[in-house]
Design a protein around this motif. Structure first.
Motif, mmCIF file in Angstrom:
data_model
loop_
_atom_site.group_PDB
_atom_site.id
_atom_site.type_symbol
_atom_site.label_atom_id
_atom_site.label_comp_id
_atom_site.label_asym_id
_atom_site.label_seq_id
_atom_site.Cartn_x
_atom_site.Cartn_y
_atom_site.Cartn_z
ATOM 1 N N HIS A 1 0.832 -1.203 0.000
ATOM 2 C CA HIS A 1 0.000 0.000 0.000
ATOM 3 C C HIS A 1 0.869 1.257 0.000
ATOM 4 O O HIS A 1 1.876 1.333 0.710
ATOM 5 N N LYS A 2 0.440 2.255 -0.754
ATOM 6 C CA LYS A 2 1.103 3.563 -0.764
ATOM 7 C C LYS A 2 0.123 4.706 -0.502
ATOM 8 O O LYS A 2 0.540 5.817 -0.197
ATOM 9 N N LYS A 3 -1.159 4.430 -0.650
ATOM 10 C CA LYS A 3 -2.210 5.420 -0.423
ATOM 11 C C LYS A 3 -2.879 5.121 0.915
ATOM 12 O O LYS A 3 -3.857 4.378 1.000
ATOM 13 N N ILE A 4 -2.322 5.683 1.982
ATOM 14 C CA ILE A 4 -2.744 5.339 3.333
ATOM 15 C C ILE A 4 -3.341 6.564 4.013
ATOM 16 O O ILE A 4 -2.727 7.638 4.040
ATOM 17 N N ALA A 5 -4.537 6.410 4.551
ATOM 18 C CA ALA A 5 -5.203 7.483 5.298
ATOM 19 C C ALA A 5 -5.106 7.205 6.789
ATOM 20 O O ALA A 5 -4.920 6.067 7.222
ATOM 21 N N LEU A 6 -5.244 8.257 7.596
ATOM 22 C CA LEU A 6 -5.294 8.130 9.045
ATOM 23 C C LEU A 6 -6.689 8.523 9.528
ATOM 24 O O LEU A 6 -7.200 9.584 9.175
ATOM 25 N N PHE A 7 -7.286 7.659 10.323
ATOM 26 C CA PHE A 7 -8.594 7.903 10.940
ATOM 27 C C PHE A 7 -8.345 7.991 12.438
ATOM 28 O O PHE A 7 -8.003 6.997 13.088
ATOM 29 N N ILE A 8 -8.522 9.187 13.028
ATOM 30 C CA ILE A 8 -7.905 9.482 14.311
ATOM 31 C C ILE A 8 -8.886 10.080 15.308
ATOM 32 O O ILE A 8 -9.656 10.993 14.981
ATOM 33 N N GLN A 9 -8.835 9.588 16.531
ATOM 34 C CA GLN A 9 -9.543 10.194 17.653
ATOM 35 C C GLN A 9 -8.943 11.576 17.922
ATOM 36 O O GLN A 9 -7.729 11.721 18.051
ATOM 37 N N ALA A 10 -9.802 12.575 18.039
ATOM 38 C CA ALA A 10 -9.334 13.966 18.120
ATOM 39 C C ALA A 10 -8.990 14.352 19.555
ATOM 40 O O ALA A 10 -9.751 15.043 20.237
ATOM 41 N N ASP A 11 -7.841 13.907 20.016
ATOM 42 C CA ASP A 11 -7.354 14.267 21.347
ATOM 43 C C ASP A 11 -5.869 13.945 21.422
ATOM 44 O O ASP A 11 -5.222 13.714 20.396
ATOM 45 N N THR B 1 -7.590 6.464 -1.297
ATOM 46 C CA THR B 1 -7.041 5.643 -0.215
ATOM 47 C C THR B 1 -7.279 4.156 -0.456
ATOM 48 O O THR B 1 -8.369 3.747 -0.867
ATOM 49 N N THR B 2 -6.258 3.345 -0.158
ATOM 50 C CA THR B 2 -6.408 1.885 -0.232
ATOM 51 C C THR B 2 -6.228 1.215 1.124
ATOM 52 O O THR B 2 -6.520 0.019 1.264
ATOM 53 N N ALA B 3 -5.725 1.947 2.117
ATOM 54 C CA ALA B 3 -5.544 1.397 3.466
ATOM 55 C C ALA B 3 -5.741 2.506 4.493
ATOM 56 O O ALA B 3 -5.451 3.675 4.208
ATOM 57 N N ILE B 4 -6.224 2.130 5.673
ATOM 58 C CA ILE B 4 -6.525 3.123 6.704
ATOM 59 C C ILE B 4 -5.934 2.663 8.030
ATOM 60 O O ILE B 4 -6.237 1.569 8.517
ATOM 61 N N ALA B 5 -5.078 3.501 8.617
ATOM 62 C CA ALA B 5 -4.567 3.276 9.964
ATOM 63 C C ALA B 5 -5.502 3.992 10.931
ATOM 64 O O ALA B 5 -5.695 5.206 10.830
ATOM 65 N N MET B 6 -6.078 3.245 11.874
ATOM 66 C CA MET B 6 -7.138 3.772 12.734
ATOM 67 C C MET B 6 -6.627 3.920 14.169
ATOM 68 O O MET B 6 -5.906 3.064 14.677
ATOM 69 N N ILE B 7 -7.043 4.990 14.821
ATOM 70 C CA ILE B 7 -6.653 5.252 16.205
ATOM 71 C C ILE B 7 -7.906 5.593 16.986
ATOM 72 O O ILE B 7 -8.545 6.623 16.746
ATOM 73 N N GLY B 8 -8.275 4.726 17.938
ATOM 74 C CA GLY B 8 -9.457 4.976 18.740
ATOM 75 C C GLY B 8 -9.842 3.736 19.524
ATOM 76 O O GLY B 8 -9.087 2.766 19.591
ATOM 77 N N THR B 9 -11.033 3.755 20.126
ATOM 78 C CA THR B 9 -11.552 2.598 20.838
ATOM 79 C C THR B 9 -12.408 1.772 19.889
ATOM 80 O O THR B 9 -12.728 2.190 18.772
ATOM 81 N N TYR B 10 -12.809 0.594 20.332
ATOM 82 C CA TYR B 10 -13.381 -0.371 19.389
ATOM 83 C C TYR B 10 -14.724 0.055 18.804
ATOM 84 O O TYR B 10 -15.007 -0.236 17.628
#
Length: 366
Positions: free
Chosen positions: A164-174, A220-229
């Motif tokens: 993957h080269k097109k990676i997005a970040l999905f992030i808890q805002a804190d 985007t082809t992949a997403i790195a996620m940061i948060g609770t389940y």
């Protein structure tokens, strides 16, 4: 002869998980602030339970008659202002000697100045926040790999292994999201990549629609996620309905078991972990954890196992300290046990790693 009294009490929001009493004991009081209510309570309840599981066992089979150990647990709902209040309360009303197993980056970040002012030891918190690894100016010991090390493992998986080269970040805002954003940016930059987009959502909510729209408008082809389940599962379920078929990663804080249980569509997800799989790992700690969990009818999970390991290492280190020297003694004692105790070393040697704290993986695949 050991005389042990195990108590569970609820008083003004405070849980006294156990207290061991002896004729003339030295008393060590530990505090813990975790989410026992709200969307992140799944993690906090299991962390509390894992600590309690081993401490109760230690009362009966490990501790001698020289020391009393109290664990006092308060609910912060994964909200920083409540963690601050809890910490003040534990210090002023219970004169705690240390915090153990505190949960979360924003909540831990909020009490930094209190920890500095009182030189209160922070032992094995449930966070890989970078500031804990960078001369924090208060006594602390981090059992787990840092979030930077988890981010590097995720980028290795996404970029080197899957291409993957097109990676997005999905992030808890804190503070949690900011820490992981910095870690992922650094890990991606090392591979010559910048995030396609960074989309955010509010802590303790499942309001992910706007962030999903932001990401779906890109390639985007992949997403790195940061948060609770809960919000992460909601995001993955909604993204699938919207037509996204990419790869996801998340850090250990999410609680992979809960995340996977709440994903109701086919998905490819990798979660980095800071301990080996508690259902399959080998060695004395793993065997004891599974036996006690079965005996007490507890669900086996990564957060509970981490709490159990925290408590195990703490009890092992306690023999090096007394009440008078506790605040200066306990962190070096835990570090010594982590580096030299053969049972603890065996736990972390179940995967080859170039770092002292290896990063493991859990998968959900199509």
């Amino acid at each position: 002869m050991l005389k042990s009294l195990v108590q569970s009490a609820l008083f003004s929001g405070l849980f006294l998980l156990h207290s061991v009493t002896y004729a003339n004991p030295e008393r060590i009081k530990l505090g813990m602030s975790v989410a026992l209510s709200g969307p992140a309570s799944h993690i906090g309840i299991q962390l509390k339970g894992g600590h309690q599981l081993y401490f109760d066992y230690a009362n009966q089979h490990v501790l001698d008659d020289k020391m009393t150990l109290d664990l006092l647990v308060l609910d912060d709902g994964y909200e920083p202002n409540r963690t601050v209040d809890n910490t003040h309360y534990l210090l002023q009303h219970h004169k705690i000697h240390a915090l153990i197993g505190n949960m979360g980056t924003p909540t831990t970040h909020a009490i930094k100045e209190i920890l500095k002012r009182h030189q209160l030891p922070l032992l094995m918190p449930y966070t890989g926040a970078n500031f804990l690894y960078q001369s924090p100016q208060f006594p602390t010991f981090a059992l787990r790999a840092s979030y930077l090390e988890e981010a590097e493992e995720q980028v290795k998986y996404l970029v080197e292994e899957l291409g993957h080269k097109k990676i997005a970040l999905f992030i808890q805002a804190d503070e949690f999201g900011l820490t992981l954003e910095q870690s992922h940016r650094q890990a991606l930059r090392d591979k010559g990549i910048e995030p396609v987009v960074i989309a955010r959502f509010r802590r303790n909510t499942n309001d992910v629609a706007r962030a999903l729209t932001q990401i779906l408008l890109t390639d985007t082809t992949a997403i790195a996620m940061i948060g609770t389940y809960e919000p992460l599962a909601a995001f993955i379920n909604q993204a699938h309905r919207a037509g996204f078929r990419g790869t996801y990663t998340s850090v250990s804080f999410v609680s992979s078991t809960a995340l996977f249980e709440n994903i109701i569509i086919p998905a490819q997800v990798m979660v980095t972990e800071v301990l080996p799989n508690p259902t399959t790992c080998t060695g004395q700690i793993c065997t004891l954890y599974r036996k006690l969990s079965k005996d007490k009818k507890r669900v086996i999970s990564y957060p509970a196992f981490e709490g159990f390991v925290n408590a195990y290492i703490f009890i092992a280190a306690l023999k090096h300290c007394d009440v008078k020297s506790f605040s200066t003694c306990i962190v070096p004692a835990i570090r010594k046990e982590r580096e030299t105790n053969p049972i603890i070393k065996a736990l972390f040697k179940q995967q080859k790693s170039h770092t002292a704290y290896p990063v493991y993986r859990s998968y959900l695949k199509y």
